[in-house]
Write a protein that holds these residues in place. Structure first.
Motif, PDB file in Angstrom:
ATOM      1  N   SER A 135    -103.257 -60.014   0.366  1.00 40.46           N
ATOM      2  CA  SER A 135    -103.651 -59.571  -0.979  1.00 40.46           C
ATOM      3  C   SER A 135    -102.770 -58.449  -1.506  1.00 40.46           C
ATOM      4  O   SER A 135    -103.248 -57.455  -2.048  1.00 40.46           O
ATOM      5  N   VAL A 136    -101.448 -58.594  -1.353  1.00 45.35           N
ATOM      6  CA  VAL A 136    -100.521 -57.587  -1.850  1.00 45.35           C
ATOM      7  C   VAL A 136    -100.233 -57.845  -3.334  1.00 45.35           C
ATOM      8  O   VAL A 136     -99.843 -58.939  -3.723  1.00 45.35           O
ATOM      9  N   VAL A 137    -100.450 -56.813  -4.166  1.00 43.70           N
ATOM     10  CA  VAL A 137    -100.139 -56.898  -5.595  1.00 43.70           C
ATOM     11  C   VAL A 137     -99.307 -55.673  -5.953  1.00 43.70           C
ATOM     12  O   VAL A 137     -99.721 -54.536  -5.682  1.00 43.70           O
ATOM     13  N   VAL A 138     -98.136 -55.887  -6.553  1.00 39.31           N
ATOM     14  CA  VAL A 138     -97.219 -54.795  -6.861  1.00 39.31           C
ATOM     15  C   VAL A 138     -97.048 -54.679  -8.369  1.00 39.31           C
ATOM     16  O   VAL A 138     -96.859 -55.689  -9.070  1.00 39.31           O
ATOM     17  N   TYR A 139     -97.127 -53.437  -8.863  1.00 39.03           N
ATOM     18  CA  TYR A 139     -96.960 -53.164 -10.281  1.00 39.03           C
ATOM     19  C   TYR A 139     -95.861 -52.101 -10.445  1.00 39.03           C
ATOM     20  O   TYR A 139     -95.753 -51.178  -9.626  1.00 39.03           O
ATOM     21  N   LEU A 140     -95.058 -52.223 -11.502  1.00 42.43           N
ATOM     22  CA  LEU A 140     -94.154 -51.145 -11.881  1.00 42.43           C
ATOM     23  C   LEU A 140     -94.969 -50.016 -12.484  1.00 42.43           C
ATOM     24  O   LEU A 140     -96.038 -50.236 -13.054  1.00 42.43           O
ATOM     25  N   GLU A 141     -94.511 -48.781 -12.372  1.00 41.22           N
ATOM     26  CA  GLU A 141     -95.238 -47.646 -12.906  1.00 41.22           C
ATOM     27  C   GLU A 141     -95.456 -47.797 -14.410  1.00 41.22           C
ATOM     28  O   GLU A 141     -94.533 -48.071 -15.168  1.00 41.22           O
ATOM     29  N   GLY A 142     -96.718 -47.663 -14.832  1.00 40.20           N
ATOM     30  CA  GLY A 142     -97.054 -47.754 -16.242  1.00 40.20           C
ATOM     31  C   GLY A 142     -97.159 -49.162 -16.778  1.00 40.20           C
ATOM     32  O   GLY A 142     -97.392 -49.364 -17.971  1.00 40.20           O
ATOM     33  N   ASP A 143     -97.001 -50.169 -15.925  1.00 40.73           N
ATOM     34  CA  ASP A 143     -97.057 -51.571 -16.353  1.00 40.73           C
ATOM     35  C   ASP A 143     -98.103 -52.290 -15.509  1.00 40.73           C
ATOM     36  O   ASP A 143     -98.010 -52.314 -14.289  1.00 40.73           O
ATOM     37  N   GLU A 144     -99.130 -52.839 -16.159  1.00 41.16           N
ATOM     38  CA  GLU A 144    -100.200 -53.515 -15.436  1.00 41.16           C
ATOM     39  C   GLU A 144     -99.914 -54.988 -15.199  1.00 41.16           C
ATOM     40  O   GLU A 144    -100.803 -55.739 -14.785  1.00 41.16           O
ATOM     41  N   THR A 145     -98.684 -55.427 -15.421  1.00 37.27           N
ATOM     42  CA  THR A 145     -98.308 -56.807 -15.135  1.00 37.27           C
ATOM     43  C   THR A 145     -97.815 -56.900 -13.702  1.00 37.27           C
ATOM     44  O   THR A 145     -96.839 -56.242 -13.318  1.00 37.27           O
ATOM     45  N   ALA A 146     -98.489 -57.691 -12.920  1.00 36.08           N
ATOM     46  CA  ALA A 146     -98.133 -57.790 -11.506  1.00 36.08           C
ATOM     47  C   ALA A 146     -96.806 -58.515 -11.339  1.00 36.08           C
ATOM     48  O   ALA A 146     -96.530 -59.508 -12.026  1.00 36.08           O
ATOM     49  N   LEU A 147     -95.984 -58.000 -10.432  1.00 34.89           N
ATOM     50  CA  LEU A 147     -94.722 -58.661 -10.112  1.00 34.89           C
ATOM     51  C   LEU A 147     -94.989 -59.871  -9.228  1.00 34.89           C
ATOM     52  O   LEU A 147     -95.962 -59.930  -8.481  1.00 34.89           O
ATOM     53  N   THR A 148     -94.091 -60.815  -9.294  1.00 35.43           N
ATOM     54  CA  THR A 148     -94.221 -62.040  -8.504  1.00 35.43           C
ATOM     55  C   THR A 148     -93.559 -61.839  -7.153  1.00 35.43           C
ATOM     56  O   THR A 148     -92.430 -61.330  -7.063  1.00 35.43           O
ATOM     57  N   ALA A 149     -94.273 -62.220  -6.098  1.00 37.32           N
ATOM     58  CA  ALA A 149     -93.704 -62.101  -4.763  1.00 37.32           C
ATOM     59  C   ALA A 149     -92.438 -62.936  -4.639  1.00 37.32           C
ATOM     60  O   ALA A 149     -92.271 -63.959  -5.317  1.00 37.32           O
ATOM     61  N   VAL A 150     -91.560 -62.524  -3.790  1.00 35.59           N
ATOM     62  CA  VAL A 150     -90.266 -63.140  -3.486  1.00 35.59           C
ATOM     63  C   VAL A 150     -89.258 -62.874  -4.593  1.00 35.59           C
ATOM     64  O   VAL A 150     -88.214 -62.277  -4.373  1.00 35.59           O
ATOM     65  N   THR A 151     -89.582 -63.274  -5.828  1.00 37.45           N
ATOM     66  CA  THR A 151     -88.625 -63.035  -6.909  1.00 37.45           C
ATOM     67  C   THR A 151     -88.692 -61.598  -7.414  1.00 37.45           C
ATOM     68  O   THR A 151     -87.669 -60.977  -7.684  1.00 37.45           O
ATOM     69  N   GLY A 152     -89.887 -61.049  -7.538  1.00 38.34           N
ATOM     70  CA  GLY A 152     -90.040 -59.699  -8.071  1.00 38.34           C
ATOM     71  C   GLY A 152     -89.932 -58.619  -7.009  1.00 38.34           C
ATOM     72  O   GLY A 152     -89.479 -57.509  -7.271  1.00 38.34           O
ATOM     73  N   TYR A 153     -90.336 -58.913  -5.812  1.00 34.18           N
ATOM     74  CA  TYR A 153     -90.259 -57.942  -4.716  1.00 34.18           C
ATOM     75  C   TYR A 153     -90.320 -58.691  -3.391  1.00 34.18           C
ATOM     76  O   TYR A 153     -90.719 -59.862  -3.324  1.00 34.18           O
ATOM     77  N   ALA A 154     -89.921 -58.011  -2.338  1.00 39.33           N
ATOM     78  CA  ALA A 154     -90.041 -58.525  -0.975  1.00 39.33           C
ATOM     79  C   ALA A 154     -90.763 -57.477  -0.142  1.00 39.33           C
ATOM     80  O   ALA A 154     -90.621 -56.278  -0.385  1.00 39.33           O
ATOM     81  N   ILE A 155     -91.544 -57.906   0.822  1.00 37.69           N
ATOM     82  CA  ILE A 155     -92.302 -56.968   1.654  1.00 37.69           C
ATOM     83  C   ILE A 155     -92.204 -57.363   3.118  1.00 37.69           C
ATOM     84  O   ILE A 155     -92.269 -58.541   3.470  1.00 37.69           O
ATOM     85  N   ASN A 156     -91.996 -56.366   3.954  1.00 38.77           N
ATOM     86  CA  ASN A 156     -92.058 -56.547   5.401  1.00 38.77           C
ATOM     87  C   ASN A 156     -93.456 -56.116   5.824  1.00 38.77           C
ATOM     88  O   ASN A 156     -93.784 -54.929   5.809  1.00 38.77           O
ATOM     89  N   ALA A 164     -86.360 -54.904  -3.223  1.00 40.05           N
ATOM     90  CA  ALA A 164     -86.119 -55.722  -4.408  1.00 40.05           C
ATOM     91  C   ALA A 164     -86.255 -57.206  -4.101  1.00 40.05           C
ATOM     92  O   ALA A 164     -86.017 -57.660  -2.977  1.00 40.05           O
ATOM     93  N   GLY A 165     -86.668 -57.939  -5.132  1.00 38.70           N
ATOM     94  CA  GLY A 165     -86.790 -59.378  -4.994  1.00 38.70           C
ATOM     95  C   GLY A 165     -85.468 -60.096  -5.203  1.00 38.70           C
ATOM     96  O   GLY A 165     -84.397 -59.485  -5.214  1.00 38.70           O
ATOM     97  N   SER A 166     -85.547 -61.390  -5.390  1.00 36.21           N
ATOM     98  CA  SER A 166     -84.342 -62.216  -5.450  1.00 36.21           C
ATOM     99  C   SER A 166     -83.780 -62.382  -6.859  1.00 36.21           C
ATOM    100  O   SER A 166     -82.718 -62.982  -7.030  1.00 36.21           O
ATOM    101  N   THR A 167     -84.452 -61.876  -7.889  1.00 32.34           N
ATOM    102  CA  THR A 167     -83.949 -62.023  -9.249  1.00 32.34           C
ATOM    103  C   THR A 167     -83.694 -60.652  -9.858  1.00 32.34           C
ATOM    104  O   THR A 167     -84.010 -59.622  -9.272  1.00 32.34           O
ATOM    105  N   ALA A 168     -83.136 -60.649 -11.044  1.00 25.36           N
ATOM    106  CA  ALA A 168     -82.816 -59.395 -11.714  1.00 25.36           C
ATOM    107  C   ALA A 168     -84.069 -58.606 -12.085  1.00 25.36           C
ATOM    108  O   ALA A 168     -84.036 -57.381 -12.183  1.00 25.36           O
TER     109      ALA A 168
END
Length: 263
Positions: A135-156, A164-168
């Motif tokens: 249940s990992v959900v990542v948000y940029l500071e001040g933005d309530e839109t959740a990033l997409t796993a793999v493309t938006g971020y990577a987690i160990n 960082a994820g795989s896209t810009a």
């Protein structure tokens, strides 16, 4: 004339008048496996009362035309201890909730939410709690839109490092992010609610008076231990667990009391 008491002894109020300075309650749970049966200190108490009770069968003689008590026989006897436990741990919670046999291999998925600053090396963020369960959900500071796993971020998940994820559209330019996630807390003491109908075993309570010179010990060979009221969970006060201990007869005996001066 019956013998009169010789003199009037002076009471030793300074030593015998007891203001409880230390009260300890011990329980040896005999509903668990024999290898786990040991005396356990139930911890800090805010209240403890001991109530002896007895019922009698009475015979009244009417030989002279008036009822007069001729014989009194004890028909039943018991001793009850009411206590409020203030220490919250797995064993005390078990007593308060009729919990079954304790299992120290339980796992709890516990939720966390935290705002992370960028690591010193840059471009990564590290969670405070690991290992990450789900249940990992990542948000940029001040933005309530959740990033997409793999493309938006990577987690160990084992180290808690987010990169960082795989896209810009990644977190590589962010200085802070917010993360909602759960962590698997292992080695938690687990007990099934209402897994036991009663607990019984030996009980002792010890009282040392404020002068430190009088020790009282009450020992019950066997007793039932049951919750006696609601588990109090105030938001700004002390959590407490009320229990009642009721004596049982073992080998024809209930228990004994010890008294020692000049401890």
């Amino acid at each position: 004339m019956a013998d009169m008491v010789a003199g009037f002894p002076t009471p030793n109020l300074s030593r015998n008048t007891s203001i409880a300075h230390g009260v300890k309650l011990f329980f040896k749970d005999e509903t668990v496996a024999v290898s786990n049966q040991k005396w356990r200190d139930l911890g800090d108490l805010s209240d403890l009362t001991c109530t002896p009770a007895a019922e009698f069968l009475e015979h009244f003689s009417v030989h002279d035309g008036k009822n007069a008590l001729a014989k009194r026989i004890m028909n039943s006897r018991s001793l009850t201890i009411d206590a409020t436990l203030n220490e919250i741990n797995g064993d005390n919670l078990r007593l308060a909730l009729y919990g079954g046999a304790p299992d120290d291999t339980g796992t709890i998925n516990y939720p966390f939410s935290e705002v992370l600053s960028e690591d010193a090396a840059g471009d990564t963020f590290t969670l405070s709690n690991i290992p990450v369960a789900s249940s990992v959900v990542v948000y940029l500071e001040g933005d309530e839109t959740a990033l997409t796993a793999v493309t938006g971020y990577a987690i160990n998940e084992s180290t808690g490092v987010i990169s960082a994820g795989s896209t810009a559209a990644t977190i590589e330019d962010a200085t802070k992010i917010r993360v909602d996630y759960t962590v698997a807390l292992t080695a938690a003491t687990k007990t099934e609610l209402f897994g036991e109908t009663n607990y019984h075993g030996g009980v002792q309570f010890h009282i040392l008076n404020n002068e430190g010179g009088v020790l009282q010990i009450m020992e019950l060979d066997d007793a039932l231990v049951t919750p006696s009221g609601p588990m109090n969970i105030p938001v700004d006060g002390l959590q407490s667990l009320p229990i009642t201990i009721t004596s049982l007869v073992k080998n024809g005996l209930i228990g004994r009391s010890y008294f020692k001066t000049d401890v």
